[in-house]
Design an enzyme around this catalytic site. Structure first.
Site, PDB file in Angstrom:
ATOM      1  N   SER A   7      74.905  77.603  30.976  1.00 38.60           N
ATOM      2  CA  SER A   7      75.451  77.419  32.502  1.00 38.60           C
ATOM      3  C   SER A   7      76.751  78.292  32.892  1.00 38.60           C
ATOM      4  O   SER A   7      77.514  78.351  31.976  1.00 38.60           O
ATOM      5  CB  SER A   7      75.928  75.939  32.354  1.00 38.60           C
ATOM      6  N   HIS A  32      71.616  79.273  34.285  1.00 40.51           N
ATOM      7  CA  HIS A  32      71.758  77.873  35.160  1.00 40.51           C
ATOM      8  C   HIS A  32      73.132  78.003  35.957  1.00 40.51           C
ATOM      9  O   HIS A  32      74.310  78.217  35.437  1.00 40.51           O
ATOM     10  CB  HIS A  32      72.085  76.940  34.047  1.00 40.51           C
ATOM     11  N   ASP A  34      75.383  76.262  38.707  1.00 38.58           N
ATOM     12  CA  ASP A  34      75.967  74.979  38.936  1.00 38.58           C
ATOM     13  C   ASP A  34      76.797  75.221  40.381  1.00 38.58           C
ATOM     14  O   ASP A  34      77.654  75.357  40.487  1.00 38.58           O
ATOM     15  CB  ASP A  34      76.805  74.282  37.911  1.00 38.58           C
ATOM     16  N   MET A  36      78.403  73.160  43.310  1.00 38.06           N
ATOM     17  CA  MET A  36      79.238  71.955  43.691  1.00 38.06           C
ATOM     18  C   MET A  36      80.072  71.896  44.898  1.00 38.06           C
ATOM     19  O   MET A  36      80.468  73.100  45.158  1.00 38.06           O
ATOM     20  CB  MET A  36      80.091  71.644  42.303  1.00 38.06           C
ATOM     21  N   HIS A  65      71.144  74.772  40.121  1.00 36.06           N
ATOM     22  CA  HIS A  65      71.518  72.986  40.193  1.00 36.06           C
ATOM     23  C   HIS A  65      72.507  72.687  41.332  1.00 36.06           C
ATOM     24  O   HIS A  65      73.629  72.934  41.189  1.00 36.06           O
ATOM     25  CB  HIS A  65      72.128  72.998  38.723  1.00 36.06           C
ATOM     26  N   MET A  67      74.451  70.451  43.118  1.00 39.27           N
ATOM     27  CA  MET A  67      75.228  69.062  43.292  1.00 39.27           C
ATOM     28  C   MET A  67      75.921  69.061  44.606  1.00 39.27           C
ATOM     29  O   MET A  67      77.082  69.252  44.583  1.00 39.27           O
ATOM     30  CB  MET A  67      76.073  69.197  42.030  1.00 39.27           C
ATOM     31  N   MET A 136      70.202  64.166  33.548  1.00 44.87           N
ATOM     32  CA  MET A 136      71.544  64.573  33.444  1.00 44.87           C
ATOM     33  C   MET A 136      72.199  63.883  31.875  1.00 44.87           C
ATOM     34  O   MET A 136      71.913  62.700  31.879  1.00 44.87           O
ATOM     35  CB  MET A 136      72.366  64.214  34.455  1.00 44.87           C
ATOM     36  N   ASP A 174      70.971  68.663  30.631  1.00 45.40           N
ATOM     37  CA  ASP A 174      72.244  69.337  31.216  1.00 45.40           C
ATOM     38  C   ASP A 174      73.460  68.379  30.859  1.00 45.40           C
ATOM     39  O   ASP A 174      73.701  67.409  31.370  1.00 45.40           O
ATOM     40  CB  ASP A 174      71.957  69.482  32.620  1.00 45.40           C
TER      41      ASP A 174
HETATM   42  C1  DX5 Z   1      77.717  69.473  34.842  1.00 46.24           C
HETATM   43  C2  DX5 Z   1      76.926  70.834  35.104  1.00 46.24           C
HETATM   44  C3  DX5 Z   1      76.454  71.304  33.652  1.00 46.24           C
HETATM   45  C4  DX5 Z   1      77.687  71.830  32.895  1.00 46.24           C
HETATM   46  C5  DX5 Z   1      77.456  72.064  31.680  1.00 46.24           C
HETATM   47  O1  DX5 Z   1      77.942  68.785  36.005  1.00 46.24           O
HETATM   48  O2  DX5 Z   1      75.720  70.288  35.773  1.00 46.24           O
HETATM   49  O3  DX5 Z   1      75.406  72.247  34.110  1.00 46.24           O
HETATM   50  O4  DX5 Z   1      78.100  72.941  33.357  1.00 46.24           O
HETATM   51  O5  DX5 Z   1      78.394  72.173  30.771  1.00 46.24           O
HETATM   52  P1  DX5 Z   1      78.384  71.802  29.268  1.00 46.24           P
HETATM   53  O6  DX5 Z   1      77.632  72.261  28.412  1.00 46.24           O
HETATM   54  O7  DX5 Z   1      79.816  72.419  28.779  1.00 46.24           O
HETATM   55  O8  DX5 Z   1      78.387  70.341  29.314  1.00 46.24           O
HETATM   56 ZN    ZN Z   2      74.033  71.954  35.789  1.00 42.74          ZN
END
Ligand code: DX5
Ligand code: ZN
Length: 223
Positions: A7, A32, A34, A36, A65, A67, A136, A174
């Site tokens: 990620s 990956h 993320d 947000m 991903h 969010m 998750m 994840d």
């Molecule tokens: C959390 C994200 C994850 C996060 C994982 O909201 O969706 O993808 O970056 O990071 P680690 O592996 O550090 O928990």
């Molecule tokens: Zn994620």
């Protein structure tokens, strides 16, 4: 086959190009990403322009991903940015089936995610319409949180459902995953493993990815 998905959230944002090359050389399969929005989750990360800028520099599978609230508004942007797989949250929109269809119509793989508070039963009706279910294992919003082992029961339920209904479905996990708990997630039935801090914050990302893969091979799905 087990796929490792570092990620980018845990990478050095001042050196993204080098960071993605490092994990690709270290044996990662996916990247990956993320996204947000500061509304669906309390944190703000990056969006389509950053993904689009990185796209020419990597052959990794871009696993986006989302969010964000009402993700349907932005599918076109993420497709154009070069996503290979787009995952939306079940909790983030009123008509997930419509958004998932939009993703598929653009010939991009689609995923559906559920947060820890969402019962697994809510995702089951969608499994025949998606390429990947994301369970998750932390509350979404931040990297570096603690893995929630209780979520493995959801992974098992999804895996059993996919097997009994003959679905070709990937199961991604994840949050809080490292080589130490890879066996837990693969034995439950997950095959795409996201790891942010464990890989990007490591001195030797290659050793971590190799250790995760070894654990996964030693601990296949156990019904
Ligand atoms: C959390 C994200 C994850 C996060 C994982 O909201 O969706 O993808 O970056 O990071 P680690 O592996 O550090 O928990
Ligand atoms: Zn994620």
């Amino acid at each position: 086959m087990i796929y490792i998905a570092p990620s980018l959230l845990a990478a050095d944002f001042a050196n993204l190009k080098t960071e993605i090359r490092t994990v690709a050389d270290a044996g990662a399969n996916y990247l990956h990403l993320d996204v947000m929005d500061g509304a669906f989750v309390p944190n703000i990360s990056f969006g389509a322009p950053v993904i689009s800028a990185l796209r020419p520099h990597s052959k990794l599978i871009f696993d986006v991903h989302l969010m964000i609230n009402d993700p349907g508004r932005y599918i076109n942007d993420f497709v154009k940015a070069g996503a290979d797989l787009i995952t939306i949250h079940l909790e983030s929109c009123s008509d997930p089936a419509k958004v998932l269809k939009e993703i598929r119509d653009r010939e991009v793989r689609c995923g559906l995610a559920i947060s820890p508070a969402t019962p697994v039963e809510e995702i089951l009706p969608y499994l025949s319409q998606i390429d990947m279910a994301l369970i998750m294992t932390v509350v979404p919003g931040f990297g570096g949180q603690k893995f929630m082992p209780d979520m493995m029961e959801k992974v098992r339920t999804v895996k059993r459902y996919a097997l009994t209904h003959n679905l070709k479905l990937d199961i991604q996990v994840d949050g809080g995953i490292s080589a130490e708990n890879t066996a837990t997630v693969t034995e439950a039935g997950a095959n795409i493993i996201v790891a942010g801090s464990a890989i990007f914050k490591a001195k030797k990302p290659r050793a971590v990815i190799e250790a995760m893969r070894k654990e996964a091979e030693k601990h296949p799905y156990k019904a």
